[in-house]
Scaffold this motif. Sequence first.
Motif, PDB file in Angstrom:
ATOM      1  N   ALA A 224       0.917  -1.173  -0.086  1.00 49.43           N
ATOM      2  CA  ALA A 224       0.117  -0.111   0.091  1.00 49.43           C
ATOM      3  C   ALA A 224       0.734   1.374   0.016  1.00 49.43           C
ATOM      4  CB  ALA A 224      -0.957   0.013   1.036  1.00 49.43           C
ATOM      5  N   GLY A 225       1.976   1.237   1.090  1.00 45.74           N
ATOM      6  CA  GLY A 225       2.904   2.361   0.842  1.00 45.74           C
ATOM      7  C   GLY A 225       3.658   2.416  -0.778  1.00 45.74           C
ATOM      8  N   ARG A 226       3.957   1.383  -1.349  1.00 45.14           N
ATOM      9  CA  ARG A 226       4.491   1.598  -2.807  1.00 45.14           C
ATOM     10  C   ARG A 226       3.356   2.221  -3.581  1.00 45.14           C
ATOM     11  NH1 ARG A 226       7.475  -3.593  -5.461  1.00 45.14           N
ATOM     12  NH2 ARG A 226       5.256  -3.965  -6.223  1.00 45.14           N
ATOM     13  N   GLY A 227       2.162   1.775  -3.452  1.00 42.01           N
ATOM     14  CA  GLY A 227       1.081   2.129  -4.368  1.00 42.01           C
ATOM     15  C   GLY A 227       0.897   3.744  -4.264  1.00 42.01           C
ATOM     16  N   ALA A 228       1.070   4.328  -2.880  1.00 45.40           N
ATOM     17  CA  ALA A 228       0.727   5.572  -2.547  1.00 45.40           C
ATOM     18  C   ALA A 228       2.153   6.286  -3.242  1.00 45.40           C
ATOM     19  CB  ALA A 228       0.918   5.806  -1.111  1.00 45.40           C
ATOM     20  N   ALA A 229       3.357   5.897  -3.234  1.00 44.27           N
ATOM     21  CA  ALA A 229       4.405   6.399  -3.979  1.00 44.27           C
ATOM     22  C   ALA A 229       4.121   6.414  -5.603  1.00 44.27           C
ATOM     23  CB  ALA A 229       5.560   5.700  -3.652  1.00 44.27           C
ATOM     24  N   HIS A 230       3.707   5.440  -6.024  1.00 47.32           N
ATOM     25  CA  HIS A 230       3.236   5.283  -7.482  1.00 47.32           C
ATOM     26  C   HIS A 230       2.318   6.387  -7.980  1.00 47.32           C
ATOM     27  CE1 HIS A 230       5.964   2.121  -8.550  1.00 47.32           C
ATOM     28  NE2 HIS A 230       5.078   1.114  -8.070  1.00 47.32           N
ATOM     29  N   VAL A 231       1.349   6.666  -6.887  1.00 47.48           N
ATOM     30  CA  VAL A 231       0.256   7.838  -7.339  1.00 47.48           C
ATOM     31  C   VAL A 231       1.112   9.172  -7.355  1.00 47.48           C
ATOM     32  CG1 VAL A 231      -1.761   9.088  -6.317  1.00 47.48           C
ATOM     33  CG2 VAL A 231      -1.591   6.384  -5.876  1.00 47.48           C
ATOM     34  N   GLU A 232       2.056   9.543  -6.509  1.00 45.95           N
ATOM     35  CA  GLU A 232       2.758  10.680  -6.646  1.00 45.95           C
ATOM     36  C   GLU A 232       3.609  10.726  -7.861  1.00 45.95           C
ATOM     37  OE1 GLU A 232       2.900  13.265  -4.272  1.00 45.95           O
ATOM     38  OE2 GLU A 232       1.069  12.097  -3.294  1.00 45.95           O
ATOM     39  N   ARG A 233       3.854   9.508  -8.355  1.00 47.67           N
ATOM     40  CA  ARG A 233       4.581   9.536  -9.581  1.00 47.67           C
ATOM     41  C   ARG A 233       3.623   9.670 -10.894  1.00 47.67           C
ATOM     42  NH1 ARG A 233       6.846   4.532 -10.680  1.00 47.67           N
ATOM     43  NH2 ARG A 233       8.263   5.253 -12.126  1.00 47.67           N
ATOM     44  N   LYS A 234       2.610   9.439 -10.506  1.00 47.11           N
ATOM     45  CA  LYS A 234       1.380   9.790 -11.566  1.00 47.11           C
ATOM     46  C   LYS A 234       1.542   8.084 -12.371  1.00 47.11           C
ATOM     47  CE  LYS A 234       0.729  14.347 -11.798  1.00 47.11           C
ATOM     48  NZ  LYS A 234       1.325  14.841 -10.635  1.00 47.11           N
ATOM     49  N   ASP A 235       2.075   7.221 -11.965  1.00 47.06           N
ATOM     50  CA  ASP A 235       2.068   5.934 -12.532  1.00 47.06           C
ATOM     51  C   ASP A 235       0.716   5.375 -11.819  1.00 47.06           C
ATOM     52  OD1 ASP A 235       2.400   3.319 -13.420  1.00 47.06           O
ATOM     53  OD2 ASP A 235       4.299   3.097 -12.480  1.00 47.06           O
ATOM     54  N   TYR A 236      -0.196   5.571 -12.124  1.00 45.32           N
ATOM     55  CA  TYR A 236      -1.541   4.930 -11.721  1.00 45.32           C
ATOM     56  C   TYR A 236      -1.874   3.710 -12.060  1.00 45.32           C
ATOM     57  CZ  TYR A 236      -2.590   9.984 -11.375  1.00 45.32           C
ATOM     58  OH  TYR A 236      -2.680  11.378 -11.054  1.00 45.32           O
ATOM     59  N   GLU A 237      -1.443   2.968 -13.126  1.00 45.26           N
ATOM     60  CA  GLU A 237      -1.453   1.505 -13.334  1.00 45.26           C
ATOM     61  C   GLU A 237      -0.717   0.568 -12.332  1.00 45.26           C
ATOM     62  OE1 GLU A 237      -0.681  -1.542 -17.107  1.00 45.26           O
ATOM     63  OE2 GLU A 237      -0.475   0.620 -17.420  1.00 45.26           O
ATOM     64  N   SER A 238       0.609   1.089 -12.010  1.00 38.79           N
ATOM     65  CA  SER A 238       1.376   0.291 -11.052  1.00 38.79           C
ATOM     66  C   SER A 238       0.571   0.372  -9.734  1.00 38.79           C
ATOM     67  CB  SER A 238       2.628   0.879 -11.038  1.00 38.79           C
ATOM     68  OG  SER A 238       3.468   0.517 -12.316  1.00 38.79           O
ATOM     69  N   ALA A 239       0.210   1.698  -9.343  1.00 38.40           N
ATOM     70  CA  ALA A 239      -0.297   1.902  -8.104  1.00 38.40           C
ATOM     71  C   ALA A 239      -1.618   1.116  -7.912  1.00 38.40           C
ATOM     72  CB  ALA A 239      -0.822   3.488  -8.042  1.00 38.40           C
ATOM     73  N   ILE A 240      -2.591   0.973  -9.200  1.00 42.06           N
ATOM     74  CA  ILE A 240      -3.723   0.180  -8.784  1.00 42.06           C
ATOM     75  C   ILE A 240      -3.258  -1.212  -8.555  1.00 42.06           C
ATOM     76  CG2 ILE A 240      -5.587  -1.104  -9.965  1.00 42.06           C
ATOM     77  CD1 ILE A 240      -6.267   1.815  -9.199  1.00 42.06           C
ATOM     78  N   LYS A 241      -2.138  -1.915  -9.195  1.00 41.46           N
ATOM     79  CA  LYS A 241      -1.838  -3.100  -9.216  1.00 41.46           C
ATOM     80  C   LYS A 241      -1.300  -3.474  -7.906  1.00 41.46           C
ATOM     81  CE  LYS A 241       1.764  -6.185 -11.188  1.00 41.46           C
ATOM     82  NZ  LYS A 241       2.849  -6.415 -12.031  1.00 41.46           N
ATOM     83  N   ASP A 242      -0.421  -2.255  -7.060  1.00 42.62           N
ATOM     84  CA  ASP A 242      -0.006  -2.368  -5.847  1.00 42.62           C
ATOM     85  C   ASP A 242      -1.208  -2.610  -4.722  1.00 42.62           C
ATOM     86  OD1 ASP A 242       2.676  -2.878  -6.121  1.00 42.62           O
ATOM     87  OD2 ASP A 242       3.088  -0.923  -5.801  1.00 42.62           O
ATOM     88  N   PHE A 243      -2.192  -1.609  -4.973  1.00 41.04           N
ATOM     89  CA  PHE A 243      -3.204  -1.651  -4.014  1.00 41.04           C
ATOM     90  C   PHE A 243      -3.948  -2.987  -4.072  1.00 41.04           C
ATOM     91  CE2 PHE A 243      -3.092   3.215  -4.476  1.00 41.04           C
ATOM     92  CZ  PHE A 243      -2.334   3.400  -3.441  1.00 41.04           C
ATOM     93  N   ASP A 244      -4.193  -3.415  -5.372  1.00 46.71           N
ATOM     94  CA  ASP A 244      -5.061  -4.620  -5.542  1.00 46.71           C
ATOM     95  C   ASP A 244      -4.222  -5.923  -4.785  1.00 46.71           C
ATOM     96  OD1 ASP A 244      -7.194  -3.618  -6.848  1.00 46.71           O
ATOM     97  OD2 ASP A 244      -6.423  -4.023  -8.899  1.00 46.71           O
ATOM     98  N   GLU A 245      -2.870  -6.011  -4.960  1.00 43.04           N
ATOM     99  CA  GLU A 245      -2.314  -7.058  -4.297  1.00 43.04           C
ATOM    100  C   GLU A 245      -2.074  -6.735  -2.655  1.00 43.04           C
ATOM    101  OE1 GLU A 245       2.135  -9.255  -4.466  1.00 43.04           O
ATOM    102  OE2 GLU A 245       1.793  -7.429  -5.794  1.00 43.04           O
ATOM    103  N   ALA A 246      -2.065  -5.474  -2.300  1.00 45.91           N
ATOM    104  CA  ALA A 246      -2.203  -5.607  -0.830  1.00 45.91           C
ATOM    105  C   ALA A 246      -3.666  -5.985  -0.410  1.00 45.91           C
ATOM    106  CB  ALA A 246      -2.214  -3.992  -0.593  1.00 45.91           C
TER     107      ALA A 246
END
Length: 671
Positions: free
Chosen positions: A265-287
């Motif tokens: 979830a933390g890495r997902g939040a970092a991806h959001v800051e990078r505007k890498d929404y696809e990676s963020a969603i992937k991390d949130f789903d895995e969490a």
Amino acid sequence: MQKLAVLFIALVITATPTEARRGSVDGGCTSDDPDVQIASCTRIIERGSRETMLTRAIAFTSRCLAYSKKRMYDRAIADSEEAVRLQPTFAPGFTCRGTARAEKGEHERAVRDFDEAIRLDPKSVWAYNGRATSHLQMRNYDRAIADFGEAFRLNPGYPGHVYNRGNAYLAKGETDLALRDYDIAIGLNPKSSWFWSARGNAFVLKGDIERAIEHYDSAIRLDPKYVAGYYYRGRAYVKKGEPERAVRDYDEGLRIAPTSALMLAGRGAAHVERKDYESAIKDFDEAISLDSSLGDAYVGKVSVLILQNKAAQALSVIEGVVLRHPDSSQLQNALAWTLFKLGRDREGLPAVERAIMLDPTNAAALDTRANIREAMGDLEGALDDFRAALAIHFIAESQAGAERVAALLARQKQATMVVERPSPPSPSPGPVSAIAERGPRVALVIGNGDYAAVTTLPNPQNDARDMAGALRDLGFKVIEGYDLDGTAMRRRIGEFGAALPGARVSLFYYAGHGLQVAGKNYLLPVDAKLERPSSLGVEAVEIGTVLADMEAEKRVNLVFLDACRDNPLSRSLARSLGTRSGSVSQGLAQLNAGIGTLIAFATSPDTVALDGDGRNSPFTAALLKHIRTPALEIRSMLTRVRADVIRATGDRQVPWDHSSLTGEFFLRAER
């Protein structure tokens, strides 16, 4: 937990007389391996009368700790109760039971066990430490700080106590004192990654991200496999605006702990800051797949979907999880925030109200409701919520802040400026409940303080008399009674019931002793003694008796219970119930309101309220302060009451309410 258990058992054994330590409790019964410990202690216990009662008490206590290590808390509690039965003055038995109850989250009951352990052994380091830990979990910060300090005074060579005191200071928002304690802990053990990262957390709260990162660096250098260090440092890099470095930290943390939902979830939040929404969603789903109740992951996913203009999908995600976890304050708040971001302000109110009901100290939920109220033009209500959020410590992540309060005050001042020729207000039909309640108002007010069997309570008479006066000012017909015995109390309740037909508002206010047994709440007349199990039904008054009359017709029903004080009669009843003593709890149990009913407690369920040092209790003093305020909706009033009580009691008491009102209701509607 394991290190604590080993040290605790060592203290138990060395603190007992030599004749009780003749080999019977050494070896496996003090092992660090819980399975070995359980087997060895069981053999000692099964020898029965061939061992002394004290030796068996020690064995039960050792096995209690072993069960706690295995998270088998009910078995641990059963063993500690047997230890206490064998040796009623054996402090470690109470400490072990308190430890198991604390691990179960039963902190109020745990504190009572630690109290007894300390009474029996005023030098019990682990009883002080345990009690402090429970107070910290209940946000009783000053009590936690005092107990951790006493544990450290008794054992100044152990840095864990002063480190824990630092955590309590940090939770209270006193970061400089927290830093001082962490310095002491580091001086005693400079190689502890925990202590260095805790110091980093304090600098985060001070807004000094650079120094925080330096401390996380030190923690990771000391232990390159310290997972929490990577998580904290990653979060700090996000705050600093360096999400790429944050992602690298989360990557390393996940290499060490690949199934950490929080790290994902933390890495997902970092991806959001990078505007890498696809990676963020992937991390949130895995969490979420690893921890289906992790609020951070759902909140993150919903935020991304809103950023991607996928509002309907965001709402379906959060609505679905709230249906599966309806008692999660964090998730209810996430639903409210999603609706708010979609511009559906009013629809978000029920969810955020439930979030606050589930956890009155949820500063993020108070912040959400403040934003919703601000958007709806309720500046006064928004100010109330922002101030309440600020009164709750450890809210660095919340949007509530002094600058928001200042901005709202400026808006409020501008909105209320008198112009040269003000236009007359447009007629308005008024709130739903304000129309529906037109008609007689009837109140029952009881204040019981002069108890025959226990020490007199100083405030209930004052509380009840002052409340009766306020209610008369608000147009209520008041039926009142003070220091009522059982017969008189039931008579007043009967009078109240007889006066209710045709009333559009009914109100019940009670100040005095109350208790819960098997989840039911009882109010106590002044002649109650509760010396036998049968006394409960004869001497006490079940709250449902009053509610039955109030809810017999469709009307607005209001209940205010200042009945959660520390109650010696509950302990008397518990003793008389013997093996069923666990059904008796101090404080009151949660009550679910029927349609049209609001129930307000002086403190949250299962906890004890304070009497106060002045004329009135903290809860009633706050009620009296706000109850006559014109045009103040009752739930907004209770938010103000809650903030005042939290502030007045130093976070030790948090009022709670449950509402099934179907519209807005004003005790005093006119401006």
